[in-house]
Design an enzyme around this catalytic site. Sequence first.
Site, short mmCIF file in Angstrom:
data_model
loop_
_atom_site.label_atom_id
_atom_site.label_comp_id
_atom_site.label_asym_id
_atom_site.label_seq_id
_atom_site.Cartn_x
_atom_site.Cartn_y
_atom_site.Cartn_z
N SER A 35 -1.35 38.56 -30.79
CA SER A 35 -0.23 38.32 -29.71
C SER A 35 -0.16 39.34 -28.71
CB SER A 35 1.25 38.50 -30.20
OG SER A 35 1.61 39.46 -30.90
N ASN A 36 -0.87 40.52 -28.97
CA ASN A 36 -0.91 41.60 -28.16
C ASN A 36 -2.30 42.40 -27.87
OD1 ASN A 36 0.09 43.15 -25.88
ND2 ASN A 36 1.16 44.77 -27.22
N LYS A 86 6.92 46.04 -29.66
CA LYS A 86 6.89 47.16 -29.23
C LYS A 86 7.44 47.67 -27.94
CE LYS A 86 2.57 48.49 -28.12
NZ LYS A 86 1.47 49.59 -27.61
N SER A 126 8.34 55.97 -35.59
CA SER A 126 8.42 56.53 -34.26
C SER A 126 9.49 57.67 -34.26
CB SER A 126 8.70 55.37 -33.22
OG SER A 126 8.92 55.90 -31.97
N THR A 128 11.33 57.86 -32.02
CA THR A 128 12.47 57.12 -31.63
C THR A 128 13.53 57.25 -32.37
OG1 THR A 128 13.04 55.20 -30.03
CG2 THR A 128 11.89 54.60 -32.11
N TYR A 151 14.44 47.51 -30.41
CA TYR A 151 13.05 48.12 -30.98
C TYR A 151 13.32 49.31 -31.70
CZ TYR A 151 8.95 51.15 -30.92
OH TYR A 151 8.11 51.86 -31.36
N LYS A 155 12.92 50.09 -36.15
CA LYS A 155 12.17 51.27 -36.87
C LYS A 155 12.85 52.02 -37.99
CE LYS A 155 8.01 51.06 -34.88
NZ LYS A 155 7.03 50.34 -35.62
N LEU A 202 3.57 55.79 -19.98
CA LEU A 202 3.05 56.91 -19.00
C LEU A 202 1.49 56.92 -18.91
CD1 LEU A 202 3.57 59.12 -16.82
CD2 LEU A 202 3.41 60.67 -18.68
N ARG A 233 7.69 65.47 -23.57
CA ARG A 233 7.27 64.64 -24.66
C ARG A 233 6.23 65.37 -25.27
NH1 ARG A 233 11.03 62.67 -23.04
NH2 ARG A 233 11.71 60.26 -22.73
C1 UD1 Z 1 8.54 54.89 -25.27
C2 UD1 Z 1 9.68 54.10 -25.91
C3 UD1 Z 1 9.77 54.63 -27.34
C4 UD1 Z 1 8.36 54.19 -28.03
C5 UD1 Z 1 7.25 54.73 -27.34
C6 UD1 Z 1 6.13 54.31 -27.81
C7 UD1 Z 1 11.33 54.06 -24.01
C8 UD1 Z 1 12.57 54.26 -23.63
N1 UD1 Z 1 10.86 54.50 -25.04
O1 UD1 Z 1 8.93 56.05 -25.31
O2 UD1 Z 1 10.59 53.91 -27.97
O3 UD1 Z 1 8.46 54.50 -29.31
O4 UD1 Z 1 7.42 54.46 -26.00
O5 UD1 Z 1 5.06 54.62 -27.05
O6 UD1 Z 1 10.71 53.07 -23.52
N2 UD1 Z 1 7.16 57.98 -17.18
C9 UD1 Z 1 7.17 58.16 -15.96
N3 UD1 Z 1 6.59 57.07 -15.16
C10 UD1 Z 1 5.83 55.96 -15.85
C11 UD1 Z 1 6.03 55.97 -17.15
C12 UD1 Z 1 6.85 56.73 -17.98
O7 UD1 Z 1 7.77 59.00 -15.40
O8 UD1 Z 1 5.70 55.07 -15.05
C13 UD1 Z 1 7.77 58.81 -18.10
C14 UD1 Z 1 8.92 58.53 -18.92
O9 UD1 Z 1 10.17 58.63 -18.31
C15 UD1 Z 1 8.82 59.61 -20.03
C16 UD1 Z 1 7.49 59.91 -20.32
O10 UD1 Z 1 6.73 59.53 -19.12
O11 UD1 Z 1 9.48 60.71 -19.66
C17 UD1 Z 1 6.88 59.03 -21.25
O12 UD1 Z 1 7.14 57.67 -21.21
P1 UD1 Z 1 6.76 56.66 -22.05
O13 UD1 Z 1 5.12 56.58 -22.20
O14 UD1 Z 1 7.16 55.27 -22.01
O15 UD1 Z 1 6.97 57.04 -23.63
P2 UD1 Z 1 8.73 57.37 -24.24
O16 UD1 Z 1 9.46 57.03 -23.03
O17 UD1 Z 1 8.61 58.53 -24.56
#
Ligand code: UD1
Length: 341
Positions: A35-36, A86, A126, A128, A151, A155, A202, A233
């Site tokens: 699926s992904n 996820k 996670s 999370t 989600y 977990k 990110l 993180r």
């Molecule tokens: C996210 C999920 C978490 C999951 C994990 C899996 C959310 C709120 N949480 O964690 O439940 O277990 O992914 O990998 O979605 N960021 C930016 N710009 C972007 C993308 C992200 O600034 O375009 C920042 C986010 O605000 C965060 C950090 O980068 O501070 C990490 O983001 P991300 O990779 O989405 O992970 P989590 O939010 O920690």
Amino acid sequence: MKQILVTGGTGYIGSHTAVELQNAGFEVIIVDNLSNSSLEVLDGIEKISGIRPAFEQFDLVEADKVDAFFAKYPNIEAIIHFAASKAVGESVEKPLLYYRNNLVSLINLLECQLKYGVSNIVFSSSCTVYGQPDELPVTENTPRKDAESPYGNTKKVNEDILKDTIAANPAIKGIALRYFNPVGAHPSALIGELPLGVPANLVPFITQTAAGLRGELKVFGNDYDTIDGSAVRDYINVVDLAKAHVIAVERLIYNKNENGYEIFNLGTGQGVSVLEMVHAFQMATAVKLNYKIVDRRAGDIEKIWADTTLANEELGWKAETGLEETLLSAWNWEKRVRGME
Ligand code: UD1
């Protein structure tokens, strides 16, 4: 050779774990509903490790198919259960889909473990489950908080399903691994993370921006109580993470665990801000990244990183790969996927 079922084995963490299991001499059988992920991932696993794992395509929510699988493979020694939905945002819109997919698939596996005598399971959990902890870094004893999303709740509930099932059935042993933020790709660039559509996470967003697929990275918030105002993180290299699964499986199979149910944090122990990630990426790759600061993202926590003492001491595992090397691996993978080399 000892057989390991890897559910979600064509996915991001699953595929890296399949490679490390095969490198360690295990026989891997992958179940995935695709699926992904895609079948081509098997080519990558085969190219890296020299072995093409067995593959069965079906959905683990279908109890009869799970049962037929265990009837077909009676010698499985352990399960590593990655398969799950996820996407945090999607889970808010479609909670029932998430509860069905993530809870029912674990229940089906556990029922078959009891029926077919499969003792060992490693579950992908996670960080999370900690929400925004009151104290940092988080240990495995840090209280879990109410989940921020369906989600996240799957977990948490799945951890409880596992714990309660093991408590009632000493024949089953399990380890929940709480991942912090898995990033990077195999150094061969033959497997990596391949998000569908616009990445929510990110690092894929960074590499796609660097590759020109996205105009600019939006940094979500610069008014957090952190070193530079951006959120913090604990980013763990995916190959390092995969290796922890091999250790967890060996711990279960060779009865090195003292408790039927155990939990380990898997992270580096280091908190890194979003802006630090941007700078590390630029240092590692010499590619300039367009970014701008925007508002905080709803549901994000401010900061979290792991206390990894338990995994270090009990599993003898620790994160080894540096952040720049990890980000370079993510970039090399992105370039390969986009045909940039
Ligand atoms: C996210 C999920 C978490 C999951 C994990 C899996 C959310 C709120 N949480 O964690 O439940 O277990 O992914 O990998 O979605 N960021 C930016 N710009 C972007 C993308 C992200 O600034 O375009 C920042 C986010 O605000 C965060 C950090 O980068 O501070 C990490 O983001 P991300 O990779 O989405 O992970 P989590 O939010 O920690």
